[in-house]
Motif scaffolding. Sequence first.
Motif, PDB file in Angstrom:
ATOM      1  N   VAL A  45      87.472   7.944  53.549  1.00  0.00           N
ATOM      2  CA  VAL A  45      86.777   9.223  53.341  1.00  0.00           C
ATOM      3  C   VAL A  45      85.776   9.112  52.198  1.00  0.00           C
ATOM      4  CG1 VAL A  45      87.070  11.643  52.682  1.00  0.00           C
ATOM      5  CG2 VAL A  45      88.660  10.590  54.298  1.00  0.00           C
ATOM      6  N   LEU A  46      86.154   8.427  51.134  1.00  0.00           N
ATOM      7  CA  LEU A  46      85.218   8.220  50.022  1.00  0.00           C
ATOM      8  C   LEU A  46      83.965   7.490  50.494  1.00  0.00           C
ATOM      9  CD1 LEU A  46      87.651   7.147  47.139  1.00  0.00           C
ATOM     10  CD2 LEU A  46      86.314   9.260  47.254  1.00  0.00           C
ATOM     11  N   PHE A  47      84.165   6.519  51.379  1.00  0.00           N
ATOM     12  CA  PHE A  47      83.036   5.719  51.863  1.00  0.00           C
ATOM     13  C   PHE A  47      82.133   6.517  52.799  1.00  0.00           C
ATOM     14  CE2 PHE A  47      81.202   2.936  55.113  1.00  0.00           C
ATOM     15  CZ  PHE A  47      80.425   2.107  54.312  1.00  0.00           C
ATOM     16  N   VAL A  48      82.717   7.208  53.755  1.00  0.00           N
ATOM     17  CA  VAL A  48      81.891   7.872  54.775  1.00  0.00           C
ATOM     18  C   VAL A  48      81.235   9.152  54.250  1.00  0.00           C
ATOM     19  CG1 VAL A  48      83.247   6.897  56.658  1.00  0.00           C
ATOM     20  CG2 VAL A  48      83.825   9.165  55.759  1.00  0.00           C
ATOM     21  N   THR A  49      81.786   9.745  53.178  1.00  0.00           N
ATOM     22  CA  THR A  49      81.197  10.983  52.647  1.00  0.00           C
ATOM     23  C   THR A  49      80.233  10.737  51.492  1.00  0.00           C
ATOM     24  OG1 THR A  49      83.087  11.318  51.141  1.00  0.00           O
ATOM     25  CG2 THR A  49      83.195  12.360  53.326  1.00  0.00           C
ATOM     26  N   GLN A  50      80.043   9.485  51.100  1.00  0.00           N
ATOM     27  CA  GLN A  50      79.126   9.196  50.002  1.00  0.00           C
ATOM     28  C   GLN A  50      77.681   9.432  50.440  1.00  0.00           C
ATOM     29  OE1 GLN A  50      79.244   5.017  48.981  1.00  0.00           O
ATOM     30  NE2 GLN A  50      79.112   4.382  51.106  1.00  0.00           N
ATOM     31  N   LYS A  51      76.779   9.423  49.486  1.00  0.00           N
ATOM     32  CA  LYS A  51      75.367   9.624  49.786  1.00  0.00           C
ATOM     33  C   LYS A  51      74.886   8.545  50.754  1.00  0.00           C
ATOM     34  CE  LYS A  51      70.850  10.232  47.593  1.00  0.00           C
ATOM     35  NZ  LYS A  51      70.090  10.262  46.317  1.00  0.00           N
ATOM     36  N   GLY A  52      74.322   8.971  51.869  1.00  0.00           N
ATOM     37  CA  GLY A  52      73.863   8.033  52.886  1.00  0.00           C
ATOM     38  C   GLY A  52      74.949   7.568  53.823  1.00  0.00           C
ATOM     39  N   ASN A  61      83.002  14.535  48.511  1.00  0.00           N
ATOM     40  CA  ASN A  61      82.974  13.259  47.807  1.00  0.00           C
ATOM     41  C   ASN A  61      83.164  13.433  46.304  1.00  0.00           C
ATOM     42  OD1 ASN A  61      81.240  10.822  46.495  1.00  0.00           O
ATOM     43  ND2 ASN A  61      82.165  10.189  48.426  1.00  0.00           N
ATOM     44  N   VAL A  62      82.525  14.435  45.747  1.00  0.00           N
ATOM     45  CA  VAL A  62      82.640  14.680  44.307  1.00  0.00           C
ATOM     46  C   VAL A  62      84.069  15.061  43.939  1.00  0.00           C
ATOM     47  CG1 VAL A  62      81.972  16.235  42.433  1.00  0.00           C
ATOM     48  CG2 VAL A  62      80.230  15.263  43.934  1.00  0.00           C
ATOM     49  N   ILE A  63      84.685  15.930  44.752  1.00  0.00           N
ATOM     50  CA  ILE A  63      86.060  16.359  44.466  1.00  0.00           C
ATOM     51  C   ILE A  63      87.025  15.174  44.537  1.00  0.00           C
ATOM     52  CG2 ILE A  63      87.991  17.737  45.322  1.00  0.00           C
ATOM     53  CD1 ILE A  63      85.943  19.839  46.190  1.00  0.00           C
ATOM     54  N   LEU A  64      86.898  14.379  45.596  1.00  0.00           N
ATOM     55  CA  LEU A  64      87.798  13.248  45.770  1.00  0.00           C
ATOM     56  C   LEU A  64      87.533  12.145  44.751  1.00  0.00           C
ATOM     57  CD1 LEU A  64      87.940  12.873  49.661  1.00  0.00           C
ATOM     58  CD2 LEU A  64      89.654  13.880  48.149  1.00  0.00           C
TER      59      LEU A  64
END
Length: 226
Positions: A45-52, A61-64
Amino acid sequence: MILLDTWLSNPAIQKALLPALWETLIMVGISSLATVIIGLPLGVVLFVTQKGGMSENRPVNVILSSVIVNITRSIPYAILMLALIPVTRVLVGTSLGPIAASVSLAIGAIPFFARLVESALREVHPGKLDAAHAMGSTKLQSVTKVLIPEAMPALVAAVTTTVVVLIGYSAMAGLIGGGGLGRLAYNYGFQRYQFDVMVITVILLVIIVQLVQWIGDRIGKAIDHR
């Protein structure tokens, strides 16, 4: 030689060593399993929700990343163990023993492992994901059939590193009632000034770490087809 002499001359050590080793293996085993089960999806989830990313979502992404992962990782494990004692009592009914210690071990290791997963996924060439999308793959299919399989060697290395870290943490957990080799070293090696017991526990922990690292390296090489 010191191992054999201590084993033969001290009945208390003979009785306590194997149970302590078993408790350490329980702590590490349970916490490692929980860490992978929770940390792997968190890292994805961290990877897929990052910028781009495939599903860019800055608030999530910021919360996690900044709130949950970074804050948890910034807390020293000794302090985290003490802070989680009430949570442990609620979850397992006690704050003592290897099962209880597994709670704080897992919570401490999950953010660490999630970051390793995120880094491993970044090693996958973007062109492979683009090709999967071009062939009509959904985002979930791209993650499960392309992203994770391509990153598998790095993910195995991440699991190995995390388990090694947990072995070290487990010795610390023994000092607050978690049991295991850490407790044995403290009760006999420190409180009773039996240096040979301390040496035994260190040697056993080193052996476990070396075995885990060897297994992880072998698995990583077996699945790496690059």
